[in-house]
Motif scaffolding. Sequence first.
Motif, PDB file in Angstrom:
ATOM      1  N   ARG A 182     -14.189   0.713   1.232  1.00 35.50           N
ATOM      2  CA  ARG A 182     -14.099  -0.576   0.540  1.00 35.50           C
ATOM      3  C   ARG A 182     -15.152  -0.627  -0.555  1.00 35.50           C
ATOM      4  N   ASN A 200      -6.991   6.637   7.945  1.00 38.02           N
ATOM      5  CA  ASN A 200      -7.383   6.687   6.544  1.00 38.02           C
ATOM      6  C   ASN A 200      -8.483   7.714   6.337  1.00 38.02           C
ATOM      7  N   PHE A 228      -2.737   9.671   0.595  1.00 38.05           N
ATOM      8  CA  PHE A 228      -3.727   8.845   1.280  1.00 38.05           C
ATOM      9  C   PHE A 228      -4.828   9.779   1.785  1.00 38.05           C
ATOM     10  N   CYS A 239       0.836  -1.212   0.000  1.00 34.96           N
ATOM     11  CA  CYS A 239       0.000   0.000   0.000  1.00 34.96           C
ATOM     12  C   CYS A 239       0.863   1.251   0.000  1.00 34.96           C
ATOM     13  N   ALA A 269      -6.150   6.398  -2.082  1.00 36.30           N
ATOM     14  CA  ALA A 269      -5.345   5.262  -1.627  1.00 36.30           C
ATOM     15  C   ALA A 269      -5.602   5.046  -0.143  1.00 36.30           C
ATOM     16  N   GLY A 270      -5.793   3.804   0.228  1.00 35.23           N
ATOM     17  CA  GLY A 270      -5.916   3.461   1.647  1.00 35.23           C
ATOM     18  C   GLY A 270      -4.674   2.698   2.000  1.00 35.23           C
ATOM     19  N   GLY A 271      -4.355   2.659   3.264  1.00 33.85           N
ATOM     20  CA  GLY A 271      -3.113   1.962   3.521  1.00 33.85           C
ATOM     21  C   GLY A 271      -2.920   1.512   4.936  1.00 33.85           C
ATOM     22  N   TRP A 297      -6.323  -0.042  -2.750  1.00 35.44           N
ATOM     23  CA  TRP A 297      -5.700  -0.168  -1.432  1.00 35.44           C
ATOM     24  C   TRP A 297      -4.401  -0.966  -1.422  1.00 35.44           C
ATOM     25  N   ALA A 320     -11.237   6.799   2.626  1.00 33.52           N
ATOM     26  CA  ALA A 320     -11.019   5.371   2.427  1.00 33.52           C
ATOM     27  C   ALA A 320     -12.344   4.632   2.456  1.00 33.52           C
ATOM     28  N   PHE A 343      -5.382  -1.694   7.245  1.00 34.66           N
ATOM     29  CA  PHE A 343      -6.582  -1.537   6.431  1.00 34.66           C
ATOM     30  C   PHE A 343      -7.866  -1.503   7.217  1.00 34.66           C
ATOM     31  N   SER A 357     -12.088  -0.375  -4.637  1.00 32.95           N
ATOM     32  CA  SER A 357     -10.850   0.339  -4.288  1.00 32.95           C
ATOM     33  C   SER A 357      -9.647  -0.578  -4.455  1.00 32.95           C
TER      34      SER A 357
END
Lengths: 162, 717
Positions: B204, B185, B31, A100, B230-232, B471, B202, B235, B469
């Motif tokens: 899903r 996020n 992010f 990520c 972007a998610g990170g 991710w 963020a 999660f 997404s």
Amino acid sequence: MSVPIQLVIDGKQAAFEVGYAERLVDTLREKAGLLGVKRDCGRGECGACSVFLDGRLVSACLVPSIQADGSEIWTAEGLSREGRLADLQAAFSELDAVSCGHCTPGMLMAGEALLRQYRRPTTEQIRHGLAGNRCRCAGYDRYVAAIRKVARRRAARRTAEP
Amino acid sequence: MIPNRMHRHTWIGKRVAQRETADRLSARLAFGADLRPDGALVVLPVLGGQANARLVGLDLDAARSLPGVQAVLLARDVPGYQPPGEAPILCADRIGCATDAVALVVAESAPAAREAAAALQPEIAPDPEWCVPADPLDAAGLPSCRIAELRFERGGEIDRCFAQGVQVAERDFRLPVIPARPDFNAGACEPDAQQRIVLRSASRDPRADKERIARLLGLPEERVRVEAPAGGGLFDAADPRVGLRLALACQHTGRAVRYLQPERAPGPARSLQIRLGLAAARGGRLSALCLRLILDLGAYATREQASEALRALVIQAAGPYRIPCVRIEALAVRTTHGVWSGPAEAFYSLACTALESQLDALARKLGANPLTLRRDNLLEAEQESPAGIPLAGIAGGAELTRALRRSKLYSLRRQRKRTRADLPPALARRVRRGVGLACHLCPLPASGSTGLALTLHADGGARIELGASDWGRAICTAVSLLLAERLDIDPERIEVSAGMSEVSGAELSGAGGMQPMARAVEEAALAAERALGQRARDLLGWPPGAVRLRAGELEGPDARRAGVDRLIGPEGLRVQACASSPETFCLGAHVALVELDELTGELAVEAIEAHLDAGLPVNRSALERIGRAGCALGASAVLGTGPGSSLDAPAEIAVSPIAHGGRPARGLGGAPIASAAAAVLNALADATRARGQPDGLQPGELPVAQSELAAGSGEAS
Ligand code: FES
Ligand code: FES
């Protein structure tokens, strides 16, 4: 109450007004606009905010901004020059050590610190050196491999240089 | 048709670096928490701080009169409908958990927001009407706290089956608490020129979030758009309320807003308790399984969510073996723990550990090799699992056993190499080495539909917009490989963007993984071919018949060919497709090699092998990366909570896909993690087996306490 401070960030002079309780991570993110310095746990556990402060690797969320006055800071954003990835970044890419990417800036700084501390770090030294940087989605073995690869390349370059 | 192994692939199965890697490496990828719309106000939630409580008062005047404060929003400012049982965006009366918010401060700057939050001084009083316990065992005794139950019985009277077993193993397993994580996020929200609320946070499933926001804000859906950036990192830390709060503040102020995390760390979240008994008949055939499970779902979960979570856990805890007599009792309860924001892998790890450690215990009692015991009992594809689930689309037990027979690590076990040859004798005696094996059966739930929009350009290139997404799991890369394979073009010529609830006014559904994505890509390619075939008939006078798009050319009836530039204008050809996938399963295994220092009790996971069934591996590089991360996470569940450090991680990791035999592309779900912890614990038991302690150390709780390791290693020596 705020206090003026001066920093050199990624090679550029900058001046800020900071609060007494303000942390370096917040100054870098909110005032210097360096959003590549991540803020995750905010209490020194994850290493996402790792930067060099006068050559030392620190967690920027634990450093009061006032204490950094007059210091030179390097962040992951300063690693690549003119859009070209630095050798460590390139090795992360080659070995697919990025998922990520959230921990990546901190992981790169920790890796760079290791490479400056040891010319040929052992696996054990690398694992210890990365212990303060948490990654949830890439495993750690590729970080170790990437750092070793760069160490080898730098050693070869040093040998080749007159 | 989805490509399978009979087809020679050009792009599928290659090792390809995921897209946006350069941005990730240069720290330029933004992010959710990095979004800073111009002139954005900051939104800071004010937490209640205790559970089973009621909000009595807030000093609204003090907060609102402070400079820079734009608004202080309360539950009554939420204009739309929030169904009971859903985690409240803001608490009106009852505060269900300490991390519930009672107000939202919207201010010009972070310091102003913090000052206003402090000035609010929420007065919270315990509410005797609500007495939800923190302990899930207590909650299990209260009918009002039991959200969902799952019972299953087959094969006759369980006590009799156990009494007939020649060997029986039974014990309790606990995952006492998983700490929740701060949600970083977060994101931003702003009104756009079409008077829509555009949320970037963020997500899903951006489409589902859009629906919820519209409902809560009392807006028509077309006035909301969600784009997941972007998610990170961690999660699962995405609290769905973050986006809702941002949208509420944006609607209320009519300005761009961004989220500020409250400083207070969220409290503990959720726990899991399992009692598992297993019996075997003569000859090593498993004969009975008794499983009891209590899952703590925290302060909020709908019956549907609870049933889904229970089912997934039960399938994993009951495992991939043929067992004729089964009794399962599973219960999901409500407690005062926070909204789910912890890592789910800890649950998979315990579910798998419970079963797999008992299998090893049975193998020891029977004097059988653990692999042989598993081989003799593993299910084959299409058979029914002990949880009563017909298993479609799995690699069978025979395939898995074949893979495990080739395992380098497992062969170390057969050599009974229990001390390190590479250490001096004095030291080697102090280091005990063990090898452990554990299998898993992970459900990949049926996906809601996944939608995408495909635009073909006249120059032969293409663009895909995805509802789901990315991710960092390389779904964008996989989609580009799937489409490149299908259209026979270079993936570099395919642009992919992900995480949108809609494109050009058309809705995209978002949830789903690789399997529905592969189907959606195929559907989109077919739709594009149909549209081009029609144009070929209209513009070029082609006769009706099948057409196929290959390498920028349309191939038609009578071997006719035409470049797409003759059929597609400068605006491109745009089609949409949607697909869902049925529930499917991953069968696989982990093998671990551990070393235990007898003096210090320090446990090191030296190596892990993951044998994973990913169906058709689209991008081997991503598969291996996800597999490696799973091994590290699984191992860290044994040693601590949350993602472990580089010191806990296995020094060596190997990931092997199990031969796919033509199965379609699909994801891995929790499989990369599921049995890693169990394999480590079985390796620990193997390392600590000694005269007088034939079972070795078998901890029943994750993470394993250091004192238990130290005591166990001492006894073993
Ligand atoms: S944010 Fe600084 S160590 Fe986690
Ligand atoms: S790459 Fe995602 S946390 Fe490290």
